[in-house]
Structure formats: C-alpha cells, structure tokens
Write an enzyme that holds these catalytic residues in place. Sequence first.
Site, PDB file in Angstrom:
ATOM      1  N   ASP A  12     -55.561   4.368 -27.656  1.00 57.67           N
ATOM      2  CA  ASP A  12     -55.998   3.681 -28.878  1.00 57.67           C
ATOM      3  C   ASP A  12     -54.767   3.497 -29.762  1.00 57.67           C
ATOM      4  O   ASP A  12     -53.715   4.097 -29.512  1.00 57.67           O
ATOM      5  CB  ASP A  12     -57.056   4.523 -29.604  1.00 57.67           C
ATOM      6  CG  ASP A  12     -57.571   3.884 -30.895  1.00 57.67           C
ATOM      7  OD1 ASP A  12     -57.508   2.642 -31.014  1.00 57.67           O
ATOM      8  OD2 ASP A  12     -58.007   4.622 -31.786  1.00 57.67           O
ATOM      9  N   SER A  13     -54.906   2.695 -30.804  1.00 57.99           N
ATOM     10  CA  SER A  13     -53.807   2.515 -31.743  1.00 57.99           C
ATOM     11  C   SER A  13     -53.535   3.796 -32.523  1.00 57.99           C
ATOM     12  O   SER A  13     -52.450   3.965 -33.075  1.00 57.99           O
ATOM     13  CB  SER A  13     -54.123   1.381 -32.718  1.00 57.99           C
ATOM     14  OG  SER A  13     -55.293   1.676 -33.451  1.00 57.99           O
ATOM     15  N   CYS A  75     -60.316   1.186 -27.883  1.00 56.86           N
ATOM     16  CA  CYS A  75     -60.073   0.516 -29.153  1.00 56.86           C
ATOM     17  C   CYS A  75     -60.671  -0.878 -29.042  1.00 56.86           C
ATOM     18  O   CYS A  75     -60.277  -1.645 -28.163  1.00 56.86           O
ATOM     19  CB  CYS A  75     -58.574   0.447 -29.429  1.00 56.86           C
ATOM     20  SG  CYS A  75     -58.088  -0.603 -30.806  1.00 56.86           S
ATOM     21  N   GLU A 155     -60.744   8.315 -41.987  1.00 56.00           N
ATOM     22  CA  GLU A 155     -59.560   9.136 -41.743  1.00 56.00           C
ATOM     23  C   GLU A 155     -59.261  10.082 -42.906  1.00 56.00           C
ATOM     24  O   GLU A 155     -58.519  11.052 -42.744  1.00 56.00           O
ATOM     25  CB  GLU A 155     -58.360   8.242 -41.419  1.00 56.00           C
ATOM     26  CG  GLU A 155     -58.531   7.532 -40.084  1.00 56.00           C
ATOM     27  CD  GLU A 155     -57.248   6.974 -39.531  1.00 56.00           C
ATOM     28  OE1 GLU A 155     -56.219   6.975 -40.252  1.00 56.00           O
ATOM     29  OE2 GLU A 155     -57.263   6.529 -38.369  1.00 56.00           O
ATOM     30  N   CYS A 189     -66.124  -0.395 -33.652  1.00 56.78           N
ATOM     31  CA  CYS A 189     -64.837   0.260 -33.908  1.00 56.78           C
ATOM     32  C   CYS A 189     -65.031   1.717 -33.556  1.00 56.78           C
ATOM     33  O   CYS A 189     -66.075   2.302 -33.885  1.00 56.78           O
ATOM     34  CB  CYS A 189     -64.426   0.108 -35.375  1.00 56.78           C
ATOM     35  SG  CYS A 189     -62.967   1.087 -35.835  1.00 56.78           S
ATOM     36  N   HIS A 191     -63.838   4.326 -34.745  1.00 53.30           N
ATOM     37  CA  HIS A 191     -63.966   5.247 -35.883  1.00 53.30           C
ATOM     38  C   HIS A 191     -65.428   5.383 -36.334  1.00 53.30           C
ATOM     39  O   HIS A 191     -65.827   6.406 -36.883  1.00 53.30           O
ATOM     40  CB  HIS A 191     -63.164   4.741 -37.090  1.00 53.30           C
ATOM     41  CG  HIS A 191     -61.701   5.030 -37.039  1.00 53.30           C
ATOM     42  ND1 HIS A 191     -60.861   4.410 -36.143  1.00 53.30           N
ATOM     43  CD2 HIS A 191     -60.921   5.855 -37.788  1.00 53.30           C
ATOM     44  CE1 HIS A 191     -59.621   4.853 -36.343  1.00 53.30           C
ATOM     45  NE2 HIS A 191     -59.636   5.727 -37.327  1.00 53.30           N
TER      46      HIS A 191
END
Length: 272
Positions: A12-13, A75, A155, A189, A191
């Site tokens: 993932d990024s 991702c 995050e 996404c 996240h």
Amino acid sequence: MTENEKYIGVFDSGIGGLTVVKSIVETMPNENIIYFGDTAHVPYGTRSKEQITEYVLSDVKFLSRFSLKAVVIACNTADSAAREKVEEKYSDLPVYGVVAPASRKAAELTKNNKVGVIATNATVNSGAYEKTIHGYSPDIRVISLACPLLVPLVEEGRFKKGDKVIEQVLKEYLTPLKEQGIDTLVLGCTHYPLLYDVITEIMGGGVTVISSSVAAAEELKKGLKEKNLLSETADSERKYFVSDNAEDFENHALFFMGDSLGGAVEQVDIEE
C-alpha cells in the site's frame, strides 16, 4: 520453502493496507506475509495516474525479491490506477486487488440497484468502481463520492463511535448518499474499515456496508484454495517494510492491526 509456504506480498502507499493484512490473518492464519508500505510517497490518492503507476511498479519490484505465491494490491487508488500494468509486467505472478472483489460483492448484494462508493479523489476520478460494477451488472447506478478528510482523521486515531469530529464529518459525507436511496455502500479505501461501526450506524439497517479489505481477503483465499496453495504450516511469519520512518509506522500500525503486528518493521531503500 514449498510453494504453499511462499509469501503473500501485500503493499500500500502507507498504512491503510494493514486492514487487508488483518483480514488475511483472520481468514488464513497460517499464511506467511510480506508487507510493504511506501510511506516515503504517501498518499497516492492525490497523485496522477502516471506517478501512481511508477510507484506501484517499484513496490512490486521490491516484493518480488522474496519468494511469492501471490501479490495483493492493498490500496484502492493503486489498484484502480495500475493493476493492468502490474499484471502485464508480472504475468507469472497471481495479482489480487481490492476493487474487483468489493465490486462483485456489491453487485451481488444490492436489491434496488443503487450502490454508493466512498473513496479517495484518485479512486473516484479513475471511475474504476463504476466500470467494474457495471461489468457485473450494467443496470446498477453507482454514486461515487470522494472523502479526502477521512484518511488523515483515521491516522490521527479519530475513528471510534462517540468521536464527535469523525461522526460530524461522516454525516456530511454520507447524508447525500442516504438521500439518493442507496442500499449498498462500498468502503473504497483501506483506511475506511476502521470507520465501519460509525458508518453502519449513520447509514442505518437498510444499507449493507462492504469493506474492500474483507472482500479482498475472501477473494485471495478463494484463489489460493483453487490453486491448492493454502498454507497448512502452523508457524506463520510476518515481515513489514516501509520506505520511510519505521518507528512512526509501527506506532500507528496498532490502530489497524490491534494488539500486535506479529512481526518486525524495517525501513528500506527500495531503489538500492
């Protein structure tokens, strides 16, 4: 190392792809996993398709140094921008993503043919979910919405029920989708699974919420099972690599993985 014991490479990024790792661990606890987070270039979601593709090919090149039986693009942005290029360059390596499994699940579960997708700007602008969902069922109306505030909030640890900030932001994003009568919502996404409880509460009981991370793990398990590549070794191994600041990654990673990563985190220069 036997074919079954080879690693699943996941990238993932940054850190969001750990929700995919967590789903893989929960569904296939015996698998050996290599994770790479390209934290030096995070986020991918605001970059051009060309730039994302360049980063993604470097990510896979790094993972291919290990003995892999599959690679997972964990991702949505990377999957929507660069999946075809990865499959073209690494034709001998099974490539799994997050967009197709979640799209298939949405097409199967919607009853009124109205599906919402929330994702990063790059994923929404790519049109990947519309294209993929319409490939399964052209009659479905797909309503996509970019939600750029969600990743930084997650995050920062703001993803729990009772957090007034994340609840307010989600209500503003999700209300238009509710008003358009969707009965299925894709979390486009990696996240966003951390927001699952808050999102399901806001959307109400009439809306099915699909995690692209869970869908990806289910698809991977199905694919490995069909190829007789599921590991049966009880001693599984996990390794984590990042392109910048291993300590910062490790501190935030527990939001995504829970009590333990189950392996060490190492910073590497993938250009070397």
